[in-house]
Design a protein around this motif. Structure first.
Motif, PDB file in Angstrom:
ATOM      1  N   GLY A 200       0.815  -1.212   0.000  1.00  0.00           N
ATOM      2  CA  GLY A 200       0.000   0.000   0.000  1.00  0.00           C
ATOM      3  C   GLY A 200       0.845   1.258   0.000  1.00  0.00           C
ATOM      4  O   GLY A 200       0.537   2.229  -0.703  1.00  0.00           O
ATOM      5  N   ILE A 201       1.923   1.236   0.781  1.00  0.00           N
ATOM      6  CA  ILE A 201       2.826   2.395   0.831  1.00  0.00           C
ATOM      7  C   ILE A 201       3.529   2.571  -0.519  1.00  0.00           C
ATOM      8  O   ILE A 201       3.700   3.693  -1.006  1.00  0.00           O
ATOM      9  CB  ILE A 201       3.857   2.225   1.964  1.00  0.00           C
ATOM     10  N   ALA A 202       3.929   1.449  -1.123  1.00  0.00           N
ATOM     11  CA  ALA A 202       4.581   1.504  -2.441  1.00  0.00           C
ATOM     12  C   ALA A 202       3.624   2.070  -3.492  1.00  0.00           C
ATOM     13  O   ALA A 202       4.017   2.888  -4.333  1.00  0.00           O
ATOM     14  CB  ALA A 202       5.046   0.112  -2.848  1.00  0.00           C
ATOM     15  N   VAL A 203       2.369   1.635  -3.425  1.00  0.00           N
ATOM     16  CA  VAL A 203       1.347   2.146  -4.355  1.00  0.00           C
ATOM     17  C   VAL A 203       1.144   3.638  -4.140  1.00  0.00           C
ATOM     18  O   VAL A 203       1.062   4.420  -5.108  1.00  0.00           O
ATOM     19  CB  VAL A 203       0.013   1.391  -4.161  1.00  0.00           C
TER      20      VAL A 203
ATOM     21  N   SER B 179       1.827   6.408  -6.862  1.00  0.00           N
ATOM     22  CA  SER B 179       0.695   7.256  -7.244  1.00  0.00           C
ATOM     23  C   SER B 179       1.054   8.729  -7.121  1.00  0.00           C
ATOM     24  O   SER B 179       0.700   9.544  -7.981  1.00  0.00           O
ATOM     25  CB  SER B 179      -0.504   6.927  -6.351  1.00  0.00           C
ATOM     26  N   ASN B 180       1.776   9.087  -6.066  1.00  0.00           N
ATOM     27  CA  ASN B 180       2.224  10.476  -5.889  1.00  0.00           C
ATOM     28  C   ASN B 180       3.161  10.893  -7.008  1.00  0.00           C
ATOM     29  O   ASN B 180       3.123  12.025  -7.490  1.00  0.00           O
ATOM     30  CB  ASN B 180       2.919  10.638  -4.533  1.00  0.00           C
ATOM     31  N   GLN B 181       4.014   9.953  -7.437  1.00  0.00           N
ATOM     32  CA  GLN B 181       4.931  10.247  -8.542  1.00  0.00           C
ATOM     33  C   GLN B 181       4.148  10.517  -9.817  1.00  0.00           C
ATOM     34  O   GLN B 181       4.486  11.419 -10.597  1.00  0.00           O
ATOM     35  CB  GLN B 181       5.900   9.079  -8.739  1.00  0.00           C
ATOM     36  N   ALA B 182       3.090   9.742 -10.027  1.00  0.00           N
ATOM     37  CA  ALA B 182       2.268   9.929 -11.223  1.00  0.00           C
ATOM     38  C   ALA B 182       1.548  11.283 -11.182  1.00  0.00           C
ATOM     39  O   ALA B 182       1.467  11.985 -12.192  1.00  0.00           O
ATOM     40  CB  ALA B 182       1.251   8.797 -11.326  1.00  0.00           C
ATOM     41  N   LYS B 183       1.042  11.656  -9.998  1.00  0.00           N
ATOM     42  CA  LYS B 183       0.343  12.943  -9.850  1.00  0.00           C
ATOM     43  C   LYS B 183       1.276  14.118 -10.079  1.00  0.00           C
ATOM     44  O   LYS B 183       0.863  15.179 -10.523  1.00  0.00           O
ATOM     45  CB  LYS B 183      -0.274  13.041  -8.456  1.00  0.00           C
TER      46      LYS B 183
ATOM     47  N   LEU C 159       8.659   5.521 -15.858  1.00  0.00           N
ATOM     48  CA  LEU C 159       9.882   4.898 -15.345  1.00  0.00           C
ATOM     49  C   LEU C 159      10.159   5.282 -13.888  1.00  0.00           C
ATOM     50  O   LEU C 159      10.965   4.656 -13.226  1.00  0.00           O
ATOM     51  CB  LEU C 159      11.087   5.306 -16.212  1.00  0.00           C
ATOM     52  N   ALA C 160       9.450   6.300 -13.396  1.00  0.00           N
ATOM     53  CA  ALA C 160       9.680   6.738 -12.017  1.00  0.00           C
ATOM     54  C   ALA C 160       9.313   5.659 -11.017  1.00  0.00           C
ATOM     55  O   ALA C 160       9.789   5.658  -9.889  1.00  0.00           O
ATOM     56  CB  ALA C 160       8.867   8.001 -11.728  1.00  0.00           C
ATOM     57  N   LYS C 161       8.473   4.695 -11.419  1.00  0.00           N
ATOM     58  CA  LYS C 161       8.055   3.618 -10.513  1.00  0.00           C
ATOM     59  C   LYS C 161       9.247   2.807 -10.023  1.00  0.00           C
ATOM     60  O   LYS C 161       9.194   2.206  -8.962  1.00  0.00           O
ATOM     61  CB  LYS C 161       7.067   2.690 -11.214  1.00  0.00           C
ATOM     62  N   ALA C 162      10.330   2.777 -10.826  1.00  0.00           N
ATOM     63  CA  ALA C 162      11.506   1.991 -10.442  1.00  0.00           C
ATOM     64  C   ALA C 162      12.147   2.525  -9.169  1.00  0.00           C
ATOM     65  O   ALA C 162      12.917   1.841  -8.524  1.00  0.00           O
ATOM     66  CB  ALA C 162      12.525   1.985 -11.578  1.00  0.00           C
TER      67      ALA C 162
ATOM     68  N   SER D 297      -4.795   4.982 -12.036  1.00  0.00           N
ATOM     69  CA  SER D 297      -6.227   5.312 -12.020  1.00  0.00           C
ATOM     70  C   SER D 297      -6.614   6.059 -10.742  1.00  0.00           C
ATOM     71  O   SER D 297      -7.681   6.684 -10.677  1.00  0.00           O
ATOM     72  CB  SER D 297      -7.066   4.035 -12.134  1.00  0.00           C
ATOM     73  N   GLY D 298      -5.767   5.959  -9.715  1.00  0.00           N
ATOM     74  CA  GLY D 298      -6.047   6.664  -8.464  1.00  0.00           C
ATOM     75  C   GLY D 298      -6.752   5.829  -7.419  1.00  0.00           C
ATOM     76  O   GLY D 298      -6.936   6.277  -6.284  1.00  0.00           O
ATOM     77  N   ASP D 299      -7.141   4.596  -7.776  1.00  0.00           N
ATOM     78  CA  ASP D 299      -7.795   3.709  -6.813  1.00  0.00           C
ATOM     79  C   ASP D 299      -6.717   2.927  -6.058  1.00  0.00           C
ATOM     80  O   ASP D 299      -6.372   1.794  -6.414  1.00  0.00           O
ATOM     81  CB  ASP D 299      -8.746   2.752  -7.550  1.00  0.00           C
TER      82      ASP D 299
END
Length: 238
Positions: free
Chosen positions: A125-128, A132-136, A142-145, A189-191
């Motif tokens: 959950g913390i990783a998500v 998600s914050n990186q996406a916003k 590639l930032a997910k890495a 998607s934000g969920d």
């Protein structure tokens, strides 16, 4: 008895976000009993322990037999042959013991993995949340890495050292960035709740299929013949 655990994680904008969650102390105590020491691991080895001990006895008997044989055939070989046979036999025996212990350790870790479900889900959950914050913030896919499960685990306060060790042991063997990648559309998607379930499901599947289910004992079927062949060659050459 429940214990609250707090994690402070720095977000991409430089702020600190606090995560609080509860863990079951009884479950953690059971984990420490399972993996608290090499003796504890061996004690809880189950069926894997029985097979490992039988194979260890077979390997020890084989190597001891070759050593005794070399002692009684000194006239046909060099005087130092028994020493070499003994040393090589010890190498094969101790290397087997090391491999067998790792086999048992993974079997026991599989049981520990089930008890760590609440903590693993929270890490997911913390990783998500981090991804998600990186996406916003407009970061690229590639930032997910940069979302590191081991880093998250290391920054959890009040988590027993042994539990951290187990989690890091697992995350070092799990392609977590690939799991985040596979769940990226749901994360984006934000969920976050649904994304957490998806990431944990993929994490659990990877651990079972790529780590635990591949922890086989059939390697001993070629290890024992190799042990015999190498000692025969050594005695023949000397």
């Amino acid at each position: 008895m429940k214990e609250e655990i707090t994690l402070q994680l720095e977000t991409p904008n430089g702020k600190s976000k606090e995560y609080n969650f509860e863990v079951d102390n009884i479950a953690l105590q059971k984990l420490q009993a399972l993996l608290g020491s090499p003796l504890a691991v061996i004690k809880h080895g189950g069926k894997g322990l029985f097979k490992s001990i039988i194979a260890l006895i077979v390997i020890a008997i084989i190597n001891l037999s070759f050593f005794i044989y070399s002692l009684f055939n000194l006239g046909d070989s060099k005087t130092y042959t028994p020493i070499l046979v003994l040393l090589l036999g010890l190498v094969f025996t101790f290397w087997y013991a090391y491999k067998a212990y790792n086999y048992i350790y993974l079997n026991v870790t599989r049981e520990a993995f089930k008890g760590l479900t609440p903590i693993l889900k929270k890490v997911c959950g913390i990783a998500v949340d981090t991804a998600s914050n990186q996406a916003k913030n407009g970061d690229t896919k590639l930032a997910k890495a940069h979302v590191s499960a081991t880093e998250i685990v290391n920054r959890i306060n009040n988590l027993p050292y042994l539990v951290k060790k187990i989690l890091i042991f697992l995350f070092n063997r799990i392609a977590f960035s690939s799991i985040i990648n596979e769940a990226w559309e749901v994360i984006n998607s934000g969920d976050n709740e649904k994304a957490t379930d998806v990431v944990y499901g993929k994490l659990s599947g990877f651990a079972n299929n790529k780590i635990f289910n591949k922890n086989k004992f059939n390697w001993v079927l070629w290890y024992i013949p190799l042990n015999i062949v190498v000692l025969i060659i050594l005695i023949k050459l000397l």
